[in-house]
Design a protein around this motif. Structure first.
Motif, PDB file in Angstrom:
ATOM      1  N   HIS A  38       0.813  -1.221   0.000  1.00  0.00           N
ATOM      2  CA  HIS A  38       0.000   0.000   0.000  1.00  0.00           C
ATOM      3  C   HIS A  38       0.847   1.272   0.000  1.00  0.00           C
ATOM      4  CE1 HIS A  38      -3.555  -2.348   1.958  1.00  0.00           C
ATOM      5  NE2 HIS A  38      -3.407  -2.602   0.683  1.00  0.00           N
ATOM      6  N   CYS A  93       1.214   7.407   2.454  1.00  0.00           N
ATOM      7  CA  CYS A  93       1.703   8.771   2.688  1.00  0.00           C
ATOM      8  C   CYS A  93       2.581   9.160   1.506  1.00  0.00           C
ATOM      9  CB  CYS A  93       2.529   8.829   3.981  1.00  0.00           C
ATOM     10  SG  CYS A  93       4.116   7.974   3.883  1.00  0.00           S
ATOM     11  N   CYS A 120       4.827   6.219   6.794  1.00  0.00           N
ATOM     12  CA  CYS A 120       3.771   5.343   7.316  1.00  0.00           C
ATOM     13  C   CYS A 120       4.137   3.856   7.320  1.00  0.00           C
ATOM     14  CB  CYS A 120       2.484   5.555   6.533  1.00  0.00           C
ATOM     15  SG  CYS A 120       2.513   4.816   4.882  1.00  0.00           S
TER      16      CYS A 120
END
Ligand code: FES
Ligand code: FES
Length: 153
Positions: free
Chosen positions: A37, A40, A45
């Motif tokens: 994913h 940020c 993150c």
């Protein structure tokens, strides 16, 4: 455009990328491995953590061309068929996730920790996770899951 070649989850892959393409973009957009994913744009993150030659790394903080010739493992490469990796099973058992957005990066970081420091204390686990931000869980169950995986990995 440069061509980049690497091994991802045990398979040799290559693709044409712009020189500025980040590794996380290559994984998500070229290879459609969307388990990694992006949370940020400040390298804070940890949602993008993968393993590069066995070490955890933020795939948003390096270029795809920098991963040339490396062995990359993403969250998709952890399970053994239908059998979850012991760290994934521990997160499931201990409710180490809520929305799940941080989870792929948390799991990849945690696997690297347990491999490098199998007997890490709670304090060391919490310190290791300082590069992985979770907005949901308060971290308690994540730490419990990692302590459990210290026994099962
Ligand atoms: S996407 Fe946030 S640290 Fe990589
Ligand atoms: S479970 Fe939602 S951000 Fe961690």
């Amino acid at each position: 455009m440069p061509t980049v070649t690497m091994t991802v989850n045990g398979k040799k892959v290559s693709g044409e990328v712009e020189a500025r393409t980040l590794l996380v973009q290559f994984l998500r957009e070229n290879l459609h491995l969307t388990g990694t994913h992006v949370g940020c744009d400040t390298s804070q993150c940890g949602a993008c953590v993968v393993h590069i030659n066995g070490d955890s790394a933020k795939s948003c903080s390096m270029l795809a061309v920098q991963a040339e010739g490396t062995e990359v493992t993403t969250i998709e490469g952890l399970a053994n068929g239908d059998e979850l990796h012991p760290m994934q099973a521990a997160f499931k058992e201990h409710h180490g996730l809520q929305c799940g957005f941080c989870t792929p990066g948390m799991v990849m970081s945690a696997v690297d920790l347990v491999k490098k420091k199998p007997k890490a204390s709670e304090h060391e686990i919490r310190e290791w996770l300082e590069g992985n931000i979770c907005r949901c869980t308060g971290y308690h169950n994540i730490v419990k899951a990692i302590q459990h995986a210290q026994q099962t990995m």
